[in-house]
Design a protein around this motif. Structure first.
Motif, PDB file in Angstrom:
ATOM      1  N   GLY A  77     -10.521 -12.861  -5.618  1.00 32.51           N
ATOM      2  CA  GLY A  77     -11.212 -12.762  -4.336  1.00 32.51           C
ATOM      3  C   GLY A  77     -10.397 -12.144  -3.220  1.00 32.51           C
ATOM      4  O   GLY A  77     -10.815 -12.164  -2.060  1.00 32.51           O
ATOM      5  N   GLY A  78      -9.253 -11.588  -3.517  1.00 29.05           N
ATOM      6  CA  GLY A  78      -8.420 -10.993  -2.477  1.00 29.05           C
ATOM      7  C   GLY A  78      -8.860  -9.584  -2.112  1.00 29.05           C
ATOM      8  O   GLY A  78      -9.529  -8.899  -2.885  1.00 29.05           O
ATOM      9  N   VAL A 130       4.190  -0.865   2.719  1.00 27.85           N
ATOM     10  CA  VAL A 130       4.775  -2.147   2.311  1.00 27.85           C
ATOM     11  C   VAL A 130       3.860  -2.848   1.307  1.00 27.85           C
ATOM     12  O   VAL A 130       4.322  -3.380   0.288  1.00 27.85           O
ATOM     13  N   GLY A 131       2.561  -2.842   1.586  1.00 31.61           N
ATOM     14  CA  GLY A 131       1.613  -3.462   0.667  1.00 31.61           C
ATOM     15  C   GLY A 131       1.634  -2.810  -0.705  1.00 31.61           C
ATOM     16  O   GLY A 131       1.579  -3.495  -1.734  1.00 31.61           O
ATOM     17  N   ARG A 132       1.709  -1.497  -0.735  1.00 32.43           N
ATOM     18  CA  ARG A 132       1.741  -0.773  -2.014  1.00 32.43           C
ATOM     19  C   ARG A 132       2.973  -1.159  -2.837  1.00 32.43           C
ATOM     20  O   ARG A 132       2.910  -1.278  -4.066  1.00 32.43           O
ATOM     21  N   ILE A 133       4.089  -1.378  -2.152  1.00 38.48           N
ATOM     22  CA  ILE A 133       5.326  -1.721  -2.845  1.00 38.48           C
ATOM     23  C   ILE A 133       5.341  -3.179  -3.293  1.00 38.48           C
ATOM     24  O   ILE A 133       5.744  -3.503  -4.417  1.00 38.48           O
ATOM     25  N   VAL A 134       4.861  -4.076  -2.413  1.00 37.05           N
ATOM     26  CA  VAL A 134       5.018  -5.514  -2.633  1.00 37.05           C
ATOM     27  C   VAL A 134       3.900  -6.119  -3.471  1.00 37.05           C
ATOM     28  O   VAL A 134       4.157  -6.972  -4.350  1.00 37.05           O
ATOM     29  N   GLN A 135       2.677  -5.725  -3.235  1.00 37.39           N
ATOM     30  CA  GLN A 135       1.538  -6.447  -3.815  1.00 37.39           C
ATOM     31  C   GLN A 135       1.468  -6.455  -5.342  1.00 37.39           C
ATOM     32  O   GLN A 135       1.034  -7.466  -5.913  1.00 37.39           O
ATOM     33  N   GLY A 138       3.743  -6.979  -7.382  1.00 36.11           N
ATOM     34  CA  GLY A 138       4.566  -8.117  -7.788  1.00 36.11           C
ATOM     35  C   GLY A 138       3.954  -9.454  -7.411  1.00 36.11           C
ATOM     36  O   GLY A 138       4.452 -10.507  -7.832  1.00 36.11           O
ATOM     37  N   ARG A 139       2.880  -9.419  -6.626  1.00 36.07           N
ATOM     38  CA  ARG A 139       2.199 -10.651  -6.216  1.00 36.07           C
ATOM     39  C   ARG A 139       0.880 -10.832  -6.972  1.00 36.07           C
ATOM     40  O   ARG A 139       0.058 -11.666  -6.603  1.00 36.07           O
ATOM     41  N   GLY A 140       0.694 -10.052  -8.021  1.00 31.69           N
ATOM     42  CA  GLY A 140      -0.479 -10.237  -8.876  1.00 31.69           C
ATOM     43  C   GLY A 140      -1.628  -9.271  -8.604  1.00 31.69           C
ATOM     44  O   GLY A 140      -2.640  -9.314  -9.320  1.00 31.69           O
ATOM     45  N   PHE A 141      -1.506  -8.418  -7.606  1.00 33.53           N
ATOM     46  CA  PHE A 141      -2.566  -7.435  -7.324  1.00 33.53           C
ATOM     47  C   PHE A 141      -2.332  -6.213  -8.206  1.00 33.53           C
ATOM     48  O   PHE A 141      -1.831  -5.179  -7.763  1.00 33.53           O
ATOM     49  N   PHE A 188      -7.171  -4.573  -9.615  1.00 31.32           N
ATOM     50  CA  PHE A 188      -6.745  -3.902  -8.387  1.00 31.32           C
ATOM     51  C   PHE A 188      -5.852  -2.716  -8.708  1.00 31.32           C
ATOM     52  O   PHE A 188      -4.899  -2.832  -9.478  1.00 31.32           O
ATOM     53  N   GLU A 189      -6.138  -1.588  -8.086  1.00 34.81           N
ATOM     54  CA  GLU A 189      -5.265  -0.432  -8.176  1.00 34.81           C
ATOM     55  C   GLU A 189      -4.270  -0.476  -7.017  1.00 34.81           C
ATOM     56  O   GLU A 189      -4.491  -1.151  -6.013  1.00 34.81           O
ATOM     57  N   ALA A 190      -3.169   0.243  -7.167  1.00 29.28           N
ATOM     58  CA  ALA A 190      -2.187   0.311  -6.086  1.00 29.28           C
ATOM     59  C   ALA A 190      -2.822   0.950  -4.849  1.00 29.28           C
ATOM     60  O   ALA A 190      -3.660   1.845  -4.957  1.00 29.28           O
ATOM     61  N   LEU A 191      -2.446   0.456  -3.675  1.00 30.51           N
ATOM     62  CA  LEU A 191      -3.004   0.982  -2.436  1.00 30.51           C
ATOM     63  C   LEU A 191      -2.708   2.475  -2.309  1.00 30.51           C
ATOM     64  O   LEU A 191      -1.574   2.918  -2.500  1.00 30.51           O
ATOM     65  N   SER A 192      -3.739   3.241  -1.980  1.00 33.18           N
ATOM     66  CA  SER A 192      -3.576   4.688  -1.847  1.00 33.18           C
ATOM     67  C   SER A 192      -4.613   5.230  -0.883  1.00 33.18           C
ATOM     68  O   SER A 192      -5.778   4.803  -0.901  1.00 33.18           O
TER      69      SER A 192
END
Length: 258
Positions: free
Chosen positions: A48-49, A122-127, A129-132, A138-142
């Motif tokens: 749900g994120g 930052v979100g693309r790098i960190v998320q 590793g947080r399960g996204f 979920f695809e990497a933020l782009s």
């Protein structure tokens, strides 16, 4: 118009406090977004994120500093009496307001762009590793992703509109402290009312009218159909608030003594 705009830019950049405040917009937005990105988790499919919105959470904090910059841009002139000098130098008062709005918009467009891009990076790098991850849907933020691009562009425009709202309010009330209080009340009281009103229809109406709630709908990339107002429509609501404040400020600037 060009001369008036150059004068407003000179006044803004030569006040060291403004430089620190604009830097504060960037630092606070990215820092809060990074904190949320590093503390959010998605442990399974359907968690749900909304990773894009989570990364852009810092806009909630950055908008407060944006409002302060906008208010002080005019409030300081009224406080020191410099507004009389400004009006004397540029007798056409609408030109004064338009010049201030243009300079403020340009500065916040730049600061907002850096803030939003930094938050998404930052979100693309960190998320991941947080399960996204792709395994959880979920695809990497782009920015090549349409909803993410819309959220990014909309967030930058949101910060610009918050600045214009603050500018309009301070021209109306001519006092920095009062203007900041009014802007913060407009942003944060509506969501509180929406939470305490028991009627679901009234809750939805308040969310549709609230400048912050409606405006930040543009950040949503998941379950968009469940929003009380569409992403761009919500940003339009905020634009109407800003336009109304500027119109009222422009009218009073013409009608009153400086």
């Amino acid at each position: 118009m060009r001369t008036a705009g150059h004068a407003e830019w000179t006044k803004l950049r030569t006040d060291a406090a403004n430089g620190w405040l604009v830097l504060g917009v960037v630092v606070l937005t990215v820092a809060v977004g990074a904190t949320v990105a590093m503390t959010s988790r998605c442990d399974a499919v359907g968690c749900g994120g909304d990773p894009t919105r989570l990364s852009l959470t810092g806009v909630l904090a950055g908008q407060v500093v944006v409002a302060i910059v906008a208010v002080l841009m005019v409030g300081n002139e009224y406080g020191t009496g410099m507004m009389r000098t400004t009006i004397t130098a540029v007798p056409r008062r609408p030109t004064v307001l338009v010049s201030k709005a243009a300079v403020l918009s340009a500065v916040m467009l730049a600061a907002g762009s850096v803030s939003v891009l930094g938050s998404l990076l930052v979100g693309r790098i960190v998320q991941p590793g947080r399960g996204f991850t792709a395994a959880h849907g979920f695809e990497a933020l782009s920015l090549t992703d349409g909803p993410t691009l819309r959220a990014a562009v909309g967030s930058v425009l949101y910060l610009v509109l918050i600045g214009l709202l603050g500018l309009g309010v301070v021209v109306v009330v001519r006092n920095s402290a009062t203007a900041i209080g009014i802007v913060l009340a407009l942003l944060f009281v509506f969501p509180i009312l929406a939470q305490v009103v028991p009627d679901p229809d009234w809750q939805r109406h308040l969310q549709q009218l609230a400048p912050m709630t409606a405006g930040l709908a543009v950040q949503t990339t998941v379950d968009v159909d469940a929003l009380p107002v569409g992403p761009w429509q919500g940003l339009g609501v905020l634009a109407l608030w800003a336009a109304g404040a500027l119109a009222a400020g422009g009218w009073l600037l013409e009608a009153r003594d400086a």
